[in-house]
Design a protein around this motif. Structure first.
Motif, PDB file in Angstrom:
ATOM      1  N   ALA A 132       0.820  -1.209   0.000  1.00  0.00           N
ATOM      2  CA  ALA A 132       0.000   0.000   0.000  1.00  0.00           C
ATOM      3  C   ALA A 132       0.856   1.262   0.000  1.00  0.00           C
ATOM      4  O   ALA A 132       1.896   1.339   0.656  1.00  0.00           O
ATOM      5  CB  ALA A 132      -0.932  -0.002   1.207  1.00  0.00           C
ATOM      6  N   ARG A 133       0.405   2.271  -0.728  1.00  0.00           N
ATOM      7  CA  ARG A 133       1.083   3.562  -0.783  1.00  0.00           C
ATOM      8  C   ARG A 133       0.444   4.581   0.168  1.00  0.00           C
ATOM      9  O   ARG A 133       1.111   5.486   0.650  1.00  0.00           O
ATOM     10  CB  ARG A 133       1.055   4.119  -2.206  1.00  0.00           C
ATOM     11  CG  ARG A 133       1.712   3.232  -3.250  1.00  0.00           C
ATOM     12  CD  ARG A 133       1.606   3.836  -4.641  1.00  0.00           C
ATOM     13  NE  ARG A 133       0.223   4.132  -5.000  1.00  0.00           N
ATOM     14  CZ  ARG A 133      -0.637   3.243  -5.484  1.00  0.00           C
ATOM     15  NH1 ARG A 133      -0.236   1.989  -5.670  1.00  0.00           N
ATOM     16  NH2 ARG A 133      -1.878   3.585  -5.785  1.00  0.00           N
ATOM     17  N   SER A 134      -0.858   4.437   0.392  1.00  0.00           N
ATOM     18  CA  SER A 134      -1.580   5.387   1.240  1.00  0.00           C
ATOM     19  C   SER A 134      -2.609   4.612   2.054  1.00  0.00           C
ATOM     20  O   SER A 134      -3.533   4.024   1.499  1.00  0.00           O
ATOM     21  CB  SER A 134      -2.268   6.451   0.370  1.00  0.00           C
ATOM     22  OG  SER A 134      -2.918   7.422   1.162  1.00  0.00           O
ATOM     23  N   ALA A 177       4.067   2.290  13.971  1.00  0.00           N
ATOM     24  CA  ALA A 177       4.974   1.343  13.311  1.00  0.00           C
ATOM     25  C   ALA A 177       5.034   1.608  11.816  1.00  0.00           C
ATOM     26  O   ALA A 177       6.115   1.553  11.204  1.00  0.00           O
ATOM     27  CB  ALA A 177       4.523  -0.089  13.592  1.00  0.00           C
ATOM     28  N   LEU A 178       3.892   1.897  11.206  1.00  0.00           N
ATOM     29  CA  LEU A 178       3.863   2.155   9.766  1.00  0.00           C
ATOM     30  C   LEU A 178       4.558   3.469   9.426  1.00  0.00           C
ATOM     31  O   LEU A 178       5.312   3.553   8.443  1.00  0.00           O
ATOM     32  CB  LEU A 178       2.423   2.171   9.276  1.00  0.00           C
ATOM     33  CG  LEU A 178       1.703   0.818   9.292  1.00  0.00           C
ATOM     34  CD1 LEU A 178       0.210   1.004   9.053  1.00  0.00           C
ATOM     35  CD2 LEU A 178       2.297  -0.131   8.243  1.00  0.00           C
ATOM     36  N   TRP A 179       4.310   4.513  10.211  1.00  0.00           N
ATOM     37  CA  TRP A 179       5.005   5.784   9.986  1.00  0.00           C
ATOM     38  C   TRP A 179       6.517   5.602  10.089  1.00  0.00           C
ATOM     39  O   TRP A 179       7.271   6.127   9.273  1.00  0.00           O
ATOM     40  CB  TRP A 179       4.555   6.825  11.004  1.00  0.00           C
ATOM     41  CG  TRP A 179       3.321   7.587  10.619  1.00  0.00           C
ATOM     42  CD1 TRP A 179       2.970   8.000   9.363  1.00  0.00           C
ATOM     43  CD2 TRP A 179       2.288   8.042  11.495  1.00  0.00           C
ATOM     44  NE1 TRP A 179       1.775   8.678   9.404  1.00  0.00           N
ATOM     45  CE2 TRP A 179       1.329   8.725  10.702  1.00  0.00           C
ATOM     46  CE3 TRP A 179       2.067   7.947  12.870  1.00  0.00           C
ATOM     47  CZ2 TRP A 179       0.183   9.300  11.237  1.00  0.00           C
ATOM     48  CZ3 TRP A 179       0.933   8.515  13.407  1.00  0.00           C
ATOM     49  CH2 TRP A 179      -0.003   9.196  12.597  1.00  0.00           C
ATOM     50  N   GLN A 206       2.760   6.136   4.251  1.00  0.00           N
ATOM     51  CA  GLN A 206       1.867   7.285   4.362  1.00  0.00           C
ATOM     52  C   GLN A 206       0.581   6.802   5.034  1.00  0.00           C
ATOM     53  O   GLN A 206      -0.131   5.957   4.492  1.00  0.00           O
ATOM     54  CB  GLN A 206       1.566   7.872   2.984  1.00  0.00           C
ATOM     55  CG  GLN A 206       0.736   9.143   3.024  1.00  0.00           C
ATOM     56  CD  GLN A 206       0.511   9.733   1.649  1.00  0.00           C
ATOM     57  OE1 GLN A 206       0.437   9.019   0.664  1.00  0.00           O
ATOM     58  NE2 GLN A 206       0.395  11.048   1.580  1.00  0.00           N
ATOM     59  N   VAL A 207       0.307   7.339   6.206  1.00  0.00           N
ATOM     60  CA  VAL A 207      -0.827   6.881   7.004  1.00  0.00           C
ATOM     61  C   VAL A 207      -1.722   8.062   7.352  1.00  0.00           C
ATOM     62  O   VAL A 207      -1.239   9.142   7.732  1.00  0.00           O
ATOM     63  CB  VAL A 207      -0.355   6.198   8.310  1.00  0.00           C
ATOM     64  CG1 VAL A 207      -1.550   5.734   9.137  1.00  0.00           C
ATOM     65  CG2 VAL A 207       0.557   5.022   7.992  1.00  0.00           C
ATOM     66  N   HIS A 208      -3.030   7.860   7.213  1.00  0.00           N
ATOM     67  CA  HIS A 208      -4.021   8.856   7.582  1.00  0.00           C
ATOM     68  C   HIS A 208      -4.931   8.255   8.653  1.00  0.00           C
ATOM     69  O   HIS A 208      -5.174   7.040   8.665  1.00  0.00           O
ATOM     70  CB  HIS A 208      -4.847   9.269   6.371  1.00  0.00           C
ATOM     71  CG  HIS A 208      -4.023   9.677   5.190  1.00  0.00           C
ATOM     72  ND1 HIS A 208      -3.539  10.953   5.023  1.00  0.00           N
ATOM     73  CD2 HIS A 208      -3.581   8.953   4.120  1.00  0.00           C
ATOM     74  CE1 HIS A 208      -2.839  11.016   3.906  1.00  0.00           C
ATOM     75  NE2 HIS A 208      -2.855   9.820   3.344  1.00  0.00           N
ATOM     76  N   LEU A 209      -5.461   9.102   9.527  1.00  0.00           N
ATOM     77  CA  LEU A 209      -6.324   8.655  10.616  1.00  0.00           C
ATOM     78  C   LEU A 209      -7.725   9.221  10.438  1.00  0.00           C
ATOM     79  O   LEU A 209      -7.903  10.363  10.004  1.00  0.00           O
ATOM     80  CB  LEU A 209      -5.764   9.106  11.969  1.00  0.00           C
ATOM     81  CG  LEU A 209      -4.383   8.574  12.343  1.00  0.00           C
ATOM     82  CD1 LEU A 209      -3.914   9.207  13.652  1.00  0.00           C
ATOM     83  CD2 LEU A 209      -4.373   7.054  12.462  1.00  0.00           C
ATOM     84  N   ILE A 253      -6.256   6.526  -1.299  1.00  0.00           N
ATOM     85  CA  ILE A 253      -6.149   5.417  -0.362  1.00  0.00           C
ATOM     86  C   ILE A 253      -6.186   4.091  -1.113  1.00  0.00           C
ATOM     87  O   ILE A 253      -7.052   3.859  -1.946  1.00  0.00           O
ATOM     88  CB  ILE A 253      -7.302   5.454   0.659  1.00  0.00           C
ATOM     89  CG1 ILE A 253      -7.252   6.749   1.493  1.00  0.00           C
ATOM     90  CG2 ILE A 253      -7.302   4.220   1.548  1.00  0.00           C
ATOM     91  CD1 ILE A 253      -6.031   6.885   2.363  1.00  0.00           C
ATOM     92  N   ASP A 254      -5.227   3.214  -0.821  1.00  0.00           N
ATOM     93  CA  ASP A 254      -5.275   1.863  -1.388  1.00  0.00           C
ATOM     94  C   ASP A 254      -5.280   0.786  -0.310  1.00  0.00           C
ATOM     95  O   ASP A 254      -5.177  -0.405  -0.609  1.00  0.00           O
ATOM     96  CB  ASP A 254      -4.150   1.619  -2.390  1.00  0.00           C
ATOM     97  CG  ASP A 254      -2.766   1.955  -1.853  1.00  0.00           C
ATOM     98  OD1 ASP A 254      -2.649   2.296  -0.656  1.00  0.00           O
ATOM     99  OD2 ASP A 254      -1.799   1.886  -2.630  1.00  0.00           O
TER     100      ASP A 254
END
Length: 329
Positions: A27-29, A50-52, A57-60, A137-138
């Motif tokens: 995943a990219r986003s 952990a992903l950051w 690229q992580v969104h909440l 988002i993927d």
């Protein structure tokens, strides 16, 4: 033949890499969203950290119980989607999304927390679809603080399923390559009547269907756990009259056990804080949705009240619920 020489199934997971992270690797986003509302988004923080740290690229996002209608129009990026920032203003004293945004900013981490009002499936799905398109988002990870989301409908008690299952139904129809559900806080929902032997039975059934991605413990001494505990403590200080019982119990698991008190809100019963609460149980979202016996009944709902009444109607018509069982040992 040397077992190491056997050909590997390219679709199989490996013990060396947790399936949760293997599934998210392409995943990219990534969107990590609290499924059950309120502080549920906090249960996704250890995964986000952990992903950051790995460069993702992580969104909440959060299904909010705050009075979002009180915030300024400039915060709304679409109908039913607010981008909450550290400086977002609101007279509502209960605002976990802003509390989290401020804490994230203090840690120099991405500090936007997207918030959805409590909705029925159709408008919530549209809100998710907007974020998927806007943020490219993927991968979507729905996070439940507790285990309600893993229940299919014929259990002895469903706990508090309304927001969890609305989120599940909303995301299930999205065209996103990776969709997962992860549950943190195993055992917490016993307070709401959930029988966790039945939760384990559901996980076993998902495993047979190829939809179970296993269990992953958050090490108590890890950076992710330390940051999570700090975020939860900050949230408790910001909302002393209504701290999260779920997140408080999970955050208390590092080396403590049993009836651990952290808020007067839990004075009416015995808590059973234990290491199982700090484990992510992860499943394939589509396979979980396919096993929900009443998901079709709520698909065309607009408001939260409709979801409530249709779940209750399903339960009223249920001829027999599964008999709850105690742990045998």
């Amino acid at each position: 033949m040397n077992p190491a020489a056997l050909p590997a199934d390219p679709g199989a997971f490996s013990l060396a890499v947790p399936p949760l992270f293997a599934a998210l690797a392409p995943a990219r986003s990534i969107l990590i969203a609290g499924a059950g509302g309120g502080f549920d988004v906090y249960a996704g923080l250890p995964l986000a950290f952990a992903l950051w740290r790995g460069g993702a690229q992580v969104h909440l996002a959060s299904l909010s119980f705050s009075q979002l209608e009180l915030i300024g129009r400039d915060a709304w990026v679409a109908e039913h989607v607010a981008a909450v920032q550290p400086d977002t203003t609101s007279p509502d004293w209960y605002f976990p999304e802003r509390t989290l945004a401020r804490w994230l900013a203090a840690q120099e981490l991405p500090s936007t927390v997207y918030a959805f009002p409590p909705l029925g499936v159709q408008p919530l799905r549209a809100a998710y679809r907007h974020l998927v398109e806007q943020l490219n988002i993927d991968a979507v990870v729905l996070v439940d603080g507790g285990t309600d989301v893993l229940l299919r409908g014929d259990e002895s008690d469903l706990g508090t399923p309304v927001e969890d299952i609305t989120s599940l139904a909303a995301v299930a129809a999205l065209d996103v390559p990776v969709k997962l559900v992860t549950s943190l806080g195993f055992g917490i929902d016993a307070y709401d009547g959930v029988n966790h032997v039945q939760v384990l039975e559901n996980l076993a059934a998902l495993d047979r269907d190829g939809g179970y991605l296993g269990a992953l413990s958050i090490p108590g001494s890890s950076r992710e756990a330390a940051l999570y505990r700090d975020a939860v403590a900050d949230a408790q200080a910001a909302t002393p009259d209504r701290p999260s019982i779920v997140q408080g119990q999970i955050a208390a698991t590092s080396g403590v056990f049993g009836d651990v008190r952290f808020t007067p809100r839990t004075s009416g019963g015995d808590l059973f804080v234990n290491p199982l609460m700090a484990i992510y149980f992860t499943v394939d979202l589509d396979k979980l949705a396919a096993r929900c016996l009443y998901l079709d009944r709520i698909q065309n709902t607009i408001g939260r009240r409709q979801v409530i009444t249709r779940i209750q109607a399903f339960r009223d018509e249920l001829l027999s619920a599964r008999i709850p069982r105690a742990f045998p040992h």
